[in-house]
Design an enzyme around this catalytic site. Sequence first.
Site, mmCIF file in Angstrom:
data_model
loop_
_atom_site.group_PDB
_atom_site.id
_atom_site.type_symbol
_atom_site.label_atom_id
_atom_site.label_comp_id
_atom_site.label_asym_id
_atom_site.label_seq_id
_atom_site.Cartn_x
_atom_site.Cartn_y
_atom_site.Cartn_z
ATOM 1 N N ARG A 26 0.826 -1.221 0.000
ATOM 2 C CA ARG A 26 0.000 0.000 0.000
ATOM 3 C C ARG A 26 0.853 1.261 0.000
ATOM 4 O O ARG A 26 0.443 2.299 0.523
ATOM 5 C CB ARG A 26 -0.978 -0.005 1.180
ATOM 6 C CG ARG A 26 -1.791 -1.285 1.308
ATOM 7 C CD ARG A 26 -2.694 -1.553 0.142
ATOM 8 N NE ARG A 26 -3.712 -0.563 -0.042
ATOM 9 C CZ ARG A 26 -4.925 -0.598 0.531
ATOM 10 N NH1 ARG A 26 -5.261 -1.594 1.295
ATOM 11 N NH2 ARG A 26 -5.798 0.357 0.311
ATOM 12 N N ARG A 30 -2.483 7.173 -0.178
ATOM 13 C CA ARG A 30 -2.787 7.460 1.210
ATOM 14 C C ARG A 30 -1.741 8.240 1.993
ATOM 15 O O ARG A 30 -2.026 9.329 2.458
ATOM 16 C CB ARG A 30 -3.105 6.147 1.943
ATOM 17 C CG ARG A 30 -4.126 5.306 1.219
ATOM 18 C CD ARG A 30 -4.766 4.333 2.139
ATOM 19 N NE ARG A 30 -3.875 3.262 2.546
ATOM 20 C CZ ARG A 30 -4.273 2.275 3.340
ATOM 21 N NH1 ARG A 30 -5.512 2.250 3.807
ATOM 22 N NH2 ARG A 30 -3.435 1.326 3.676
ATOM 23 N N ARG A 39 -5.200 12.942 -6.324
ATOM 24 C CA ARG A 39 -6.540 12.413 -6.071
ATOM 25 C C ARG A 39 -7.572 13.539 -5.983
ATOM 26 O O ARG A 39 -8.714 13.377 -6.412
ATOM 27 C CB ARG A 39 -6.535 11.601 -4.788
ATOM 28 C CG ARG A 39 -7.786 10.776 -4.578
ATOM 29 C CD ARG A 39 -7.640 9.972 -3.311
ATOM 30 N NE ARG A 39 -8.856 9.298 -2.928
ATOM 31 C CZ ARG A 39 -9.956 9.894 -2.518
ATOM 32 N NH1 ARG A 39 -10.014 11.229 -2.488
ATOM 33 N NH2 ARG A 39 -11.015 9.188 -2.169
ATOM 34 N N ASP A 76 -6.902 -1.635 -7.414
ATOM 35 C CA ASP A 76 -7.433 -2.249 -6.199
ATOM 36 C C ASP A 76 -7.791 -3.697 -6.513
ATOM 37 O O ASP A 76 -8.042 -4.040 -7.673
ATOM 38 C CB ASP A 76 -8.672 -1.503 -5.682
ATOM 39 C CG ASP A 76 -8.944 -1.849 -4.222
ATOM 40 O OD1 ASP A 76 -8.337 -1.215 -3.346
ATOM 41 O OD2 ASP A 76 -9.725 -2.782 -3.963
ATOM 42 N N TYR A 153 -15.805 -10.208 -0.242
ATOM 43 C CA TYR A 153 -16.400 -8.894 -0.537
ATOM 44 C C TYR A 153 -17.658 -9.026 -1.395
ATOM 45 O O TYR A 153 -18.615 -8.272 -1.227
ATOM 46 C CB TYR A 153 -15.392 -7.989 -1.246
ATOM 47 C CG TYR A 153 -14.378 -7.370 -0.296
ATOM 48 C CD1 TYR A 153 -14.746 -6.331 0.555
ATOM 49 C CD2 TYR A 153 -13.071 -7.822 -0.241
ATOM 50 C CE1 TYR A 153 -13.835 -5.768 1.429
ATOM 51 C CE2 TYR A 153 -12.143 -7.264 0.635
ATOM 52 C CZ TYR A 153 -12.528 -6.239 1.461
ATOM 53 O OH TYR A 153 -11.637 -5.677 2.338
#
Length: 341
Positions: A26, A30, A39, A76, A153
């Site tokens: 990751r 972020r 973003r 993702d 999911y």
Amino acid sequence: MQLKNDLLLRAAKGEKVERTPVWLMRQAGRILPEYRAVRASVSGFIELAQTPELAAEVTIQPVDILGVDAAIIFSDILVIPEAMGLPYEMVEKRGPWFPETVKSASDLKKLRIADGVDDLSYVIDAIKITKKNLAGRVPLIGFAGAPWTIFAYMIEGSGSKTFSKARAMLYTEPELSHELLQMITQSTINYLKAQISAGADLVQIFDSWAGILGPDQYEEFSMRYIRQICDAITEVPKTVFAKGAFFALKSMGELSCETIGLDWNMEIKRSRELIGTDKTLQGNLDPAALYGNDAQVEAAARHMMDQFKGTRHIANLGHGVYPDIDPEKVKVFIETVKNYR
Ligand code: CP3
């Protein structure tokens, strides 16, 4: 294109390396203000992931800013359900959400096996642009979720502490579960092969929800499908990261993959005994160690390196880097690994 830094690939294959390669799960996104700026220029995560030029840009940011030994394509794991006909949304501060979920055989009939090139062309294009712009500086990692984690999911419809709907399905509808898992597996193989054709130098399979299954169910509903993927992908080295699956380490040692990811709950020496010596281990610093001051981060990183010393190793955290970690602490971690002898 010849790679200028191929430490990751050599370490994965168990070849000689001058020093241990390091990257972070990751790492793209972020934590970096530079990511947040890109973003903010679009409507959100999904538009960013579906705009190949921008996805390539944020993929390369951690190479430029943090000095990692690999890039991982910005995307993702949930692009696979979408490509199969089950779209997701990313809800700000809450995570992924599926308006529709799979509840019955009739829901399954509405899904299809994804074709990696046609259904996920935006990821494939992003890989091509990234490879061109990286110009061989470091290898590019492609990835996908493990079938069980994707299944979880698709049944649950969002993140969950227990994934009890998904686990219930394994007991109440085992045949339906296997049918869906097999469709996800075939979609994932198509997708990973397309990523490799576009330029991915290594692929990683993330089984983030491995640890919520018991050993028998893990073998039947997860390992079986991971094995199919590992057997089908022969073009590049593969890494399998199954978070929390300490009970499966022995059978992971028998997968046809080069690297096994360890989370920080796993004891390094014991994991090595279970997995055997012919695989590389990746990991496994507790992501929370990066909340420490510089000296504490360095000590924690050195302690991890000491335990892997002299064995096949790719340095990483034991899970994805937390969003509120200071990038300067990530740099201390990376520099400590790079300077370790
Ligand atoms: O740097 C990288 O590793 C590449 C990009 C990447 C993302 N997701 C981007 C992302 C990767 C490899 C993933 C994998 C992923 N996605 C996993 C497996 C790894 C793991 O952490 O266990 C899982 C379980 C997901 C599903 C997912 N995506 C969740 C639960 C969330 C919400 C919480 C979170 O992590 O932020 C996402 C959103 C997501 N995926 C973001 C990013 C950059 C944040 C979205 C945003 O920018 O608004």
